[in-house]
Design an enzyme around this catalytic site. Structure first.
Site, PDB file in Angstrom:
ATOM      1  N   GLU A  49       0.426  -1.609  -0.212  1.00 19.35           N
ATOM      2  CA  GLU A  49       0.190  -0.104   0.111  1.00 19.35           C
ATOM      3  C   GLU A  49       0.941   1.350   0.576  1.00 19.35           C
ATOM      4  O   GLU A  49       0.765   2.297  -0.650  1.00 19.35           O
ATOM      5  CB  GLU A  49      -0.935   0.013   1.776  1.00 19.35           C
ATOM      6  CG  GLU A  49      -1.629  -1.058   1.377  1.00 19.35           C
ATOM      7  CD  GLU A  49      -1.085  -2.283   2.092  1.00 19.35           C
ATOM      8  OE1 GLU A  49      -0.196  -2.442   1.877  1.00 19.35           O
ATOM      9  OE2 GLU A  49      -2.043  -2.725   2.785  1.00 19.35           O
ATOM     10  N   SER A 165      17.290 -41.207 -12.708  1.00 19.14           N
ATOM     11  CA  SER A 165      16.453 -40.417 -12.927  1.00 19.14           C
ATOM     12  C   SER A 165      16.925 -39.635 -13.968  1.00 19.14           C
ATOM     13  O   SER A 165      15.700 -39.047 -14.385  1.00 19.14           O
ATOM     14  CB  SER A 165      15.835 -39.882 -11.668  1.00 19.14           C
ATOM     15  OG  SER A 165      16.312 -39.203 -11.001  1.00 19.14           O
ATOM     16  N   LEU A 201      19.957 -28.177  -4.899  1.00 18.60           N
ATOM     17  CA  LEU A 201      18.773 -27.462  -3.858  1.00 18.60           C
ATOM     18  C   LEU A 201      19.052 -25.853  -3.936  1.00 18.60           C
ATOM     19  O   LEU A 201      17.945 -25.006  -3.324  1.00 18.60           O
ATOM     20  CB  LEU A 201      18.487 -28.081  -2.956  1.00 18.60           C
ATOM     21  CG  LEU A 201      18.368 -29.617  -2.749  1.00 18.60           C
ATOM     22  CD1 LEU A 201      18.155 -29.480  -1.000  1.00 18.60           C
ATOM     23  CD2 LEU A 201      17.538 -29.740  -3.332  1.00 18.60           C
ATOM     24  N   ALA A 264      11.082 -40.434  -2.930  1.00 15.27           N
ATOM     25  CA  ALA A 264       9.657 -41.349  -2.643  1.00 15.27           C
ATOM     26  C   ALA A 264       9.401 -42.714  -1.444  1.00 15.27           C
ATOM     27  O   ALA A 264       8.552 -42.049  -0.942  1.00 15.27           O
ATOM     28  CB  ALA A 264       9.377 -42.936  -3.559  1.00 15.27           C
TER      29      ALA A 264
END
Length: 332
Positions: A49, A165, A201, A264
């Site tokens: 604001e 993977s 990461l 998983a």
């Protein structure tokens, strides 16, 4: 309000523990082409604001302020936004949703109305509630919003039997996953993933990308268990114990959104404990073609159709040759 939503989205991941809020000042008699936009600055900086009012200057007088979240009415790192609104001479304030923070919780709206400002609440409520869902959850429960990210083939495989993977999905999907990291306060994996994949990461995007993050803007890295010596993820916060307690601790550290990229086993544990708020699946047009690929979840599932978990589709997006499917739990 749509412009305010866009402004808020542009600063997501940079404002915690404050909410990402957008604001737009429309001067009196504006033809729709003149408006002034503000968004929440990093902690210690002006709220949305105030930024919008500063941009508008004298043109704010008798104008309308659109803001996604109720203006604050208390002293924190910055003075109350209600004071700035009243000092600007704004005539009307349009609010997306009430602020659930106990320090506000209707107080900002009441202060404006008592000073004679016309306040309308609930404009764009559904879109704002969706955008600020992590903030609302944190203020109500003390826990962060949990996003579980998974990448799989269309037959549900996340890795080959030998553990490889990389890469199931294509470049566009991987870029989108980095933008998902950039919108998060923390990224969490299990120690097993650290040992197997040695991930960093970090958010790795080109400097021109709107979600680019520099070395000092990276999300907190969290590992369930012990980080092995020399791991690329170090330094990281190491946590142990039950997952609910882990989330409580992250909430105490002002983490509003945690992105889970664990394997998983971690995915199953969070899912089974009903601790996931959103599921983001990147699906590649590929099949492992057998029953020996590693699954999305490692652990017992529903024993019968009566126990089948069902969520709600939030969005389906095409990313190159892949699909991004976002699901939300019924409670979120």
């Amino acid at each position: 309000m749509e412009r305010a939503l866009d402004a808020a989205d542009s600063v997501r991941g940079r404002t915690s523990p404050n909410p990402w809020v957008g604001a737009v000042v429309v001067p009196e008699g504006s033809d729709g082409h003149t408006y002034f936009v503000g968004a929440t600055a990093p902690p210690g900086g002006p709220h949305a604001e105030v930024s919008a009012l500063q941009a508008a200057g004298a043109q704010a007088r008798s104008g309308t302020l659109y803001v996604t979240l109720e203006p604050c009415s208390h002293h924190g790192r910055t003075p109350p936004c209600t004071e700035a609104i009243l000092a600007s001479g704004i005539r009307r304030v349009v609010v997306g949703i009430n602020d659930p923070d106990p320090l506000v919780d209707g107080g900002g709206i009441a202060a404006l109305r008592s000073a004679g400002v016309d306040v309308e609440v609930g404009v764009g409520e559904e879109a704002v509630s969706d955008q600020l869902a992590p903030y609302v959850k944190h203020r109500r429960t003390g826990r962060p919003w949990v996003v579980l990210k998974l990448a799989a083939t269309l037959d549900g495989g996340t890795a080959a039997p030998d553990g490889t993977s990389q890469w199931i999905t294509g470049d566009e999907a991987r870029l989108d996953a980095h933008r998902l990291r950039a919108r998060s306060d923390a990224v969490l994996v299990g120690a097993g993933t650290v040992r197997a994949d040695d991930p960093t990461l970090t958010v790795r995007l080109p400097p021109g990308d709107p979600w680019f993050r520099g070395p000092d803007e990276q999300p907190l890295r969290v590992v369930l268990g012990t980080v092995p010596a020399g791991a690329a993820v170090a330094p990281a916060l190491e946590l142990a114990g039950d997952l609910a307690g882990v989330l409580d601790e992250l909430g105490r550290r002002d983490v509003l959104t945690v992105l889970v990229e664990g394997g998983a086993t971690v995915a199953h544990a969070l899912h089974a404990a009903a601790l996931v708020d959103r599921y983001v699946l990147y699906l590649a047009p590929a099949f492992f073609g057998g029953s020996d690929a590693r699954p999305l979840f490692d652990g017992p599932g529903a024993a019968s159709m009566d126990g089948l978990w069902r969520g709600r589709l939030h969005s389906v997006t095409s990313l190159g040759g892949d699909l991004r499917v976002e699901l939300r739990a019924d409670s979120s």
